[in-house]
Design an enzyme around this catalytic site. Structure first.
Site, PDB file in Angstrom:
ATOM      1  N   PRO A   4      14.922  35.379  22.917  1.00  0.00           N
ATOM      2  CA  PRO A   4      15.925  34.462  22.375  1.00  0.00           C
ATOM      3  C   PRO A   4      16.799  33.963  23.521  1.00  0.00           C
ATOM      4  CG  PRO A   4      16.545  36.740  21.943  1.00  0.00           C
ATOM      5  CD  PRO A   4      15.220  36.784  22.634  1.00  0.00           C
ATOM      6  N   LEU A   5      16.768  32.658  23.765  1.00  0.00           N
ATOM      7  CA  LEU A   5      17.524  32.087  24.883  1.00  0.00           C
ATOM      8  C   LEU A   5      18.428  30.982  24.364  1.00  0.00           C
ATOM      9  CD1 LEU A   5      14.617  31.702  27.453  1.00  0.00           C
ATOM     10  CD2 LEU A   5      16.583  33.204  27.743  1.00  0.00           C
ATOM     11  N   ALA A   6      19.721  31.168  24.519  1.00  0.00           N
ATOM     12  CA  ALA A   6      20.685  30.172  24.034  1.00  0.00           C
ATOM     13  C   ALA A   6      20.401  28.810  24.646  1.00  0.00           C
ATOM     14  CB  ALA A   6      22.107  30.622  24.360  1.00  0.00           C
ATOM     15  N   GLN A  58      17.445  36.357  15.312  1.00  0.00           N
ATOM     16  CA  GLN A  58      18.397  37.252  15.983  1.00  0.00           C
ATOM     17  C   GLN A  58      19.832  36.926  15.585  1.00  0.00           C
ATOM     18  OE1 GLN A  58      19.764  37.306  20.264  1.00  0.00           O
ATOM     19  NE2 GLN A  58      18.457  39.112  20.321  1.00  0.00           N
ATOM     20  N   CYS A  90      23.754  40.754  24.692  1.00  0.00           N
ATOM     21  CA  CYS A  90      24.302  39.522  25.264  1.00  0.00           C
ATOM     22  C   CYS A  90      25.531  39.818  26.129  1.00  0.00           C
ATOM     23  CB  CYS A  90      24.676  38.529  24.166  1.00  0.00           C
ATOM     24  SG  CYS A  90      25.330  36.984  24.836  1.00  0.00           S
ATOM     25  N   LYS A 130      17.942  44.469  20.170  1.00  0.00           N
ATOM     26  CA  LYS A 130      17.794  44.179  21.608  1.00  0.00           C
ATOM     27  C   LYS A 130      18.999  44.752  22.322  1.00  0.00           C
ATOM     28  CE  LYS A 130      16.369  40.610  24.837  1.00  0.00           C
ATOM     29  NZ  LYS A 130      17.330  40.076  25.791  1.00  0.00           N
ATOM     30  N   ASN A 190      11.958  44.014  28.899  1.00  0.00           N
ATOM     31  CA  ASN A 190      12.465  42.664  29.152  1.00  0.00           C
ATOM     32  C   ASN A 190      13.238  42.629  30.465  1.00  0.00           C
ATOM     33  OD1 ASN A 190      15.304  40.856  28.107  1.00  0.00           O
ATOM     34  ND2 ASN A 190      13.349  39.876  28.471  1.00  0.00           N
ATOM     35  N   GLY A 191      13.045  41.549  31.215  1.00  0.00           N
ATOM     36  CA  GLY A 191      13.806  41.368  32.444  1.00  0.00           C
ATOM     37  C   GLY A 191      12.922  41.139  33.656  1.00  0.00           C
ATOM     38  N   GLU A 192      13.040  39.978  34.273  1.00  0.00           N
ATOM     39  CA  GLU A 192      12.334  39.627  35.518  1.00  0.00           C
ATOM     40  C   GLU A 192      10.808  39.672  35.389  1.00  0.00           C
ATOM     41  OE1 GLU A 192      13.870  38.269  38.100  1.00  0.00           O
ATOM     42  OE2 GLU A 192      15.730  38.516  36.992  1.00  0.00           O
TER      43      GLU A 192
END
Length: 308
Positions: A4-6, A58, A90, A130, A190-192
């Site tokens: 989920p990306l704003a 989400q 977040c 998350k 999650n991440g990179e």
């Protein structure tokens, strides 16, 4: 999974990612206040594509009364939503300063209470969460043990604390691996995760059951096909085709205003190509969909990769 990306993971991008093989797509983070009070703009964020199955929505919030109202509203849409996901990661001040998002990692009892409440009130089949590794300090074990007291079906773990923000060097896959050992439910790392190779390395290293990809998927939504099918096409022609399809879907979904909203997507699709900076300057001044479409065709038809 697509993260989920704003401002990015709206219906059009999720649809593109789905076509490239993303198993689960997640909506942009939605405030429970906006849902409880049926904010018109927010209701657009709840819409999903027929391709999205399963679809995760989400939510973010910490007020049990408002959360209850939001969940009751979502129950009416339950045939559209398969997974309800609580954001506890977040780092944005406008979220965490109000006790939501990553701030819930400072009060794990409250976090557990909220997840139990959602499961009790929700008629949506699955529940997920998350999280990050902590707020200011890493507390992966405490978080894992707290989550084991909740009725979640899986957890997504972003390998940084809230204070780490998105600093590349702060990513900690060892902490994700530690949480995987203690969590009773599947863990999504999650991440990179920026390539198919990196995805395999992270899954192997952490023992995670899956991977969630965010920023890399905004530049190359075909990353899901690369991970799952060994898809290798990285041509400029592919970027042109995907950018155009994504653009047309955005205009269909948002109307002419979609052209303005798509500027940031063109920034992502043009990254690493010669003349990208000039192209970004041009599209930043375009609001007309027809003109923007012409500029997309013109740029990507003649573009080449920068040589490093």
């Amino acid at each position: 999974m697509l993260a989920p990306l704003a401002g990015y993971s709206d219906l059009p991008l999720r649809e593109v990612a789905k076509k490239f093989g993303a198993d689960i797509t997640v909506s942009e983070m939605i405030s429970v206040h906006a849902l409880a009070f049926k904010n018109k703009k927010t209701l657009k964020m709840v819409e999903k594509s027929p391709l999205e199955m399963p679809f995760a929505l989400q939510i973010a919030g910490n007020d049990v009364g408002i959360i209850t109202r939001a969940v009751e509203y979502l129950n009416a849409l339950k045939s559209e939503i398969q997974i309800l996901d609580l954001n506890c990661g977040c780092p944005a001040p406008k979220v965490s300063s109000h006790g939501s998002g990553s701030a819930l990692l400072k009060d794990l009892n409250k976090l557990v209470e909220i997840l139990k409440l959602i499961r009790e009130k929700s008629e949506i089949p699955y529940l997920s969460v998350k999280v990050r590794l902590g707020f200011d300090e890493k507390i992966p074990l405490e978080i894992a043990k707290a989550l084991n007291d909740t009725p979640i079906d899986y957890a997504v773990v972003h390998g940084r604390t809230k204070s780490d923000g998105y600093k590349k060097e702060r990513i900690d896959y060892d902490a994700i691996a530690l949480m995987k050992q203690y969590l009773k439910v599947p863990l999504i790392a999650n991440g990179e995760i920026t390539s198919a190779k990196k995805c395999q390395e992270v899954l192997q290293y952490t023992g995670a059951d899956g991977a969630m990809i965010g920023r890399a998927a905004t530049e190359k939504p075909w990353i899901f096909a690369q991970i799952k099918d060994g898809f290798v096409d990285e041509s400029v022609e592919l970027r042109k085709r995907v950018a155009l399809e994504h653009f047309e879907r955005t205009i269909a979904f948002r109307g002419d205003y979609g052209a303005i909203m798509f500027r940031k997507n063109l920034h992502a699709y043009s990254r690493g190509l010669k003349g990208a900076s000039e192209f970004r300057s041009v599209v930043n001044g375009i609001a007309n969909p027809q003109i923007m479409r012409e500029k997309i065709v013109e740029f990507f038809s003649g573009a080449e990769f920068e040589i490093h």
